[in-house]
Scaffold this motif. Structure first.
Motif, PDB file in Angstrom:
ATOM      1  N   ASN A  79       0.813  -1.472  -0.243  1.00 16.69           N
ATOM      2  CA  ASN A  79      -0.569  -0.106  -0.142  1.00 16.69           C
ATOM      3  C   ASN A  79       0.797   1.318  -0.127  1.00 16.69           C
ATOM      4  OD1 ASN A  79      -2.798  -1.919  -0.195  1.00 16.69           O
ATOM      5  ND2 ASN A  79      -2.341  -2.317   2.516  1.00 16.69           N
ATOM      6  N   TYR A 124      -5.576  -6.054  -9.176  1.00 15.72           N
ATOM      7  CA  TYR A 124      -5.479  -4.254  -8.265  1.00 15.72           C
ATOM      8  C   TYR A 124      -6.646  -4.921  -7.932  1.00 15.72           C
ATOM      9  CZ  TYR A 124      -1.197  -2.110 -11.742  1.00 15.72           C
ATOM     10  OH  TYR A 124       0.233  -2.149 -11.268  1.00 15.72           O
ATOM     11  N   PRO A 125      -6.454  -4.614  -6.790  1.00 11.03           N
ATOM     12  CA  PRO A 125      -7.598  -4.073  -5.846  1.00 11.03           C
ATOM     13  C   PRO A 125      -8.195  -2.839  -6.643  1.00 11.03           C
ATOM     14  CG  PRO A 125      -6.256  -4.475  -4.850  1.00 11.03           C
ATOM     15  CD  PRO A 125      -6.015  -4.686  -6.119  1.00 11.03           C
ATOM     16  N   SER A 126      -9.679  -2.806  -7.160  1.00  9.67           N
ATOM     17  CA  SER A 126     -10.022  -1.692  -7.704  1.00  9.67           C
ATOM     18  C   SER A 126      -9.897   0.028  -6.938  1.00  9.67           C
ATOM     19  CB  SER A 126     -11.588  -1.660  -7.340  1.00  9.67           C
ATOM     20  OG  SER A 126     -12.771  -1.841  -5.657  1.00  9.67           O
ATOM     21  N   GLU A 127      -9.325  -0.010  -5.110  1.00 10.42           N
ATOM     22  CA  GLU A 127      -9.121   1.060  -4.655  1.00 10.42           C
ATOM     23  C   GLU A 127      -7.925   0.953  -4.570  1.00 10.42           C
ATOM     24  OE1 GLU A 127     -12.397   2.260  -2.359  1.00 10.42           O
ATOM     25  OE2 GLU A 127     -13.416   3.059  -3.251  1.00 10.42           O
ATOM     26  N   GLY A 128      -7.695   1.844  -4.304  1.00 11.76           N
ATOM     27  CA  GLY A 128      -5.845   2.000  -3.780  1.00 11.76           C
ATOM     28  C   GLY A 128      -4.492   2.444  -4.215  1.00 11.76           C
ATOM     29  N   LYS A 129      -3.489   2.885  -3.943  1.00 12.44           N
ATOM     30  CA  LYS A 129      -2.637   2.763  -4.797  1.00 12.44           C
ATOM     31  C   LYS A 129      -1.948   2.551  -4.070  1.00 12.44           C
ATOM     32  CE  LYS A 129      -3.627   7.111  -3.636  1.00 12.44           C
ATOM     33  NZ  LYS A 129      -3.362   8.660  -3.397  1.00 12.44           N
ATOM     34  N   ARG A 146      -1.764   8.951  -8.153  1.00 13.00           N
ATOM     35  CA  ARG A 146      -2.464   8.040  -8.902  1.00 13.00           C
ATOM     36  C   ARG A 146      -1.872   6.296  -9.525  1.00 13.00           C
ATOM     37  NH1 ARG A 146      -8.281   9.807 -11.019  1.00 13.00           N
ATOM     38  NH2 ARG A 146      -8.301   7.151 -10.738  1.00 13.00           N
ATOM     39  N   SER A 198      -1.641   1.913  -9.754  1.00 10.03           N
ATOM     40  CA  SER A 198      -3.181   1.616  -9.772  1.00 10.03           C
ATOM     41  C   SER A 198      -3.761   0.850 -10.440  1.00 10.03           C
ATOM     42  CB  SER A 198      -3.424   3.244  -8.899  1.00 10.03           C
ATOM     43  OG  SER A 198      -4.164   3.677  -9.687  1.00 10.03           O
ATOM     44  N   ALA A 199      -5.088   0.747 -10.050  1.00  7.74           N
ATOM     45  CA  ALA A 199      -5.668  -0.133 -11.514  1.00  7.74           C
ATOM     46  C   ALA A 199      -6.344   0.759 -12.305  1.00  7.74           C
ATOM     47  CB  ALA A 199      -7.084  -0.837 -11.059  1.00  7.74           C
ATOM     48  N   TYR A 200      -5.922   2.328 -12.335  1.00  9.19           N
ATOM     49  CA  TYR A 200      -6.292   2.853 -13.080  1.00  9.19           C
ATOM     50  C   TYR A 200      -5.444   2.999 -14.560  1.00  9.19           C
ATOM     51  CZ  TYR A 200      -7.466   7.767 -14.896  1.00  9.19           C
ATOM     52  OH  TYR A 200      -7.617   8.501 -15.900  1.00  9.19           O
TER      53      TYR A 200
END
Length: 404
Positions: free
Chosen positions: A78, A123-128, A182, A185-187
């Protein structure tokens, strides 16, 4: 669907890195299902079966500075912590995961690594997240643990001269208009940006060249025509710090988790012995074969001959060097031959400069054989003092008054 993570390697001053200055168009990354984006690395348990290292990774030449299928370990944290990221089942995603580098088929040090067990995580949908890698090649003593302040991941190591110890983190990556914080991440993965791990050597590499100092020290046969009479270099040892604490990962002032370094115990030193490579890059090194210098008639000098693989030592101001030689010599007038051992001691150092980690140095050692002790004699002639005539029957000589 790819099952990989991208990386780069920095070998002895050759640093290969990657950045992405422009945003990449497109939606989900290839292989994404139901909004999930593959992290593209697998998970495996740490294996520490090797008891000896496999030698150096890469070269000082950018054209030949390639991986050869070596293994290394990866953490996904994380962002800004040393807490491994977890999946939907609350299990660590990449916690000391084992990866394998490409098979030296690249023209550069960049390429795609594959998870040892081939598994795919998402990747988790949220988090960096931050990515860190390391390689100890058998020098590790246990597994990494969190430091007392909770900001670092530490691992005790003991080196033996054959392990290429390295650390890596993912280079900063820009996504055009996408805010820096960001990534990763998943993004960012949907934008086609994967972590690029840049490995850095932490040890100092010493390569050794042997040179015969004169013709007698170089390879030649005895009078029987079958006995090698030249000097044979049997071993090369360097005294170096061996015990240290390697910081695998640490939280930086920028709030990102990155690679660390090694804190050495200066009072713990050992004789590290030069080994050699006889198999591929992933096989343990073996004891060094004898090196017999050869004489070049054209240049009237000894040839430069590489000895062993290389010694990987802790950065330092100087190193005590011990070279063991063997030589067959004639021991009597009958021509009998015996083997004699010779021990040479010296210091490796640079004037006013430390030998640095991540740097490779070529140490040239000139050797001479035993010289026969030959005693020459010269007979000084008598000086002619003249003739002294005596006739005692006639009249004796009168003694000198000084002798009376």
């Amino acid at each position: 669907m790819r099952k990989s993570i991208f990386f780069a390697a920095a070998f002895a001053g050759v640093l290969c890195s990657c950045s992405q200055d422009e945003a990449i168009d497109g939606g989900m990354a290839s292989g994404a299902q139901d909004g999930l984006v593959p992290i593209e690395i697998g998970v495996a348990q740490v294996k520490s079966a090797v008891t000896r290292g496999t030698g150096t990774v890469g070269t000082t030449d950018e054209e030949t500075n390639t991986w050869a299928g070596q293994k290394f370990n990866v953490y996904m944290f994380n962002q800004g912590t040393v807490t491994p990221a977890v999946d939907v089942e609350d299990s660590p995603i990449y916690s000391n995961a084992v990866f394998k580098a490409p098979e030296a088929a690249l023209s550069t040090a960049e390429g795609t690594a594959t998870a040892e067990d081939g598994r795919v995580q998402y990747y988790p949908s949220e988090g960096k997240f931050d990515f860190v890698g390391y390689r100890t090649d058998g020098a590790e003593q246990g597994t990494p643990s969190v430091s007392a302040d909770g900001n670092s991941l530490e691992l005790p190591i003991i080196i033996d001269g054959s392990q290429d110890v390295m650390v890596a983190d993912a280079a900063e990556t820009e996504l055009g208009e996408v805010p820096y914080d960001r990534t990763f991440s998943a993004y960012s993965a949907r934008k086609g940006v994967d972590p690029m791990l840049t490995f850095e050597h932490l040890l100092t590499r010493l390569q050794f060249t042997i040179i015969g100092g004169n013709e007698g020290s170089c390879s030649h046969m005895g009078t029987d025509g079958s006995t090698e009479m030249g000097v044979r270099v049997q071993s090369i040892k360097v005294k170096s710090m061996t015990n240290g604490t390697m910081t695998v990962a640490t939280v930086g002032e920028d709030g990102r988790t990155g690679k660390g370094s090694i804190a050495w115990q200066d009072d713990v030193r050992g004789d590290l012995t030069l080994m050699e490579r006889t198999g591929d890059a992933n096989q343990n090194l073996t004891p060094m074969s004898e090196v017999v210098p050869t004489w070049n008639e054209g240049t009237a000098s000894g040839d430069e001959m590489q000895a062993g693989e290389a010694l990987l030592v802790a950065p330092d101001d100087q190193y005590e060097l011990t070279v063991t030689l063997a030589q067959n010599v004639v021991v009597n007038n009958a021509g009998d031959v015996e083997e004699k051992l010779i021990t040479l001691n010296d210091y490796i150092h640079l004037d006013g400069s430390q030998l640095l980690g991540g740097h490779s140095y070529n140490v040239k050692v000139t050797v001479y054989g035993l010289e026969e002790i030959t005693i020459d004699t010269k007979l000084t002639p008598w000086e002619d003092g003249g003739v002294i005539e005596l006739n005692p029957m006639d009249e004796p000589n009168v003694p000198y008054a000084a002798n009376m």
